[in-house]
Design a protein around this motif. Sequence first.
Motif: not given
Length: 246
Positions: A29-31, A35-37
């Motif tokens: 789930c984390f991978y 992310s926008q940055a």
Amino acid sequence: MRTRPMSHSIVHFLRPVGLGLASLMLSGCFYASTSQAPIATTYPYTEQQKMQAAQHWEVLAQHEAGSILSSERVRFRDLHIAAPEHEQYGSYYSGGEFERGFRTLLTSELVSGGGSVTTQPRTNGATIQIDVEVVEHRDRGYTRPPFGAYTALASGIAVASIPLGNWSEPALALIPAAMAADTTNGSWTSKGNEEIIITTQIVEQDQILYSSSNIYYINSGDRRQYAPHRVPRTPTTPTVSITDTW
């Protein structure tokens, strides 16, 4: 129909398997997240020395002289160390204590090592130029110790306490003393918010034959030694002449 209870050994086997699968799913789930940055990360642990004495300038001069004399491109050339010329700063900028001292130290090290150093530029010779750039960090924030520093310290304390039983043992009083000795033995120092980049180059006309840059921490109060033109000058107090004549 009666069901037979699951054996105790099977439960112990399935429990870590289930935890492992759950961890794998969470990591996925984390991978899979977006992310926008880019996420900010730290660099691997490194060390950087701090210049706090003229003897540190001598160490750098020894290093540079050794590198110059081992370079096939410049070791047999006539070398002239140029004096600092910063006319745009007028008489206020004189090269700083470091640049003047480092030029002298580098000259001594080169001559001692068998190099040919001239007081004036020569034909087919090369010129040594020294540049100092001061970097001031205005918003660095807190710099954490390297990962594992506190763990290693805590582990050492824990190992020391195993044969002693509890913290009431008198021998444990040695631990704070040892920690204080480690802190004050000279291997740790403050970082500060200012650094310097010292670049030594050997130039022939428009060609750079040798270039070496080194980075150090410095104390904020020592900026004048490296870049006196960047030290704020005390403003002059205006004066008004008073006279009784008309």
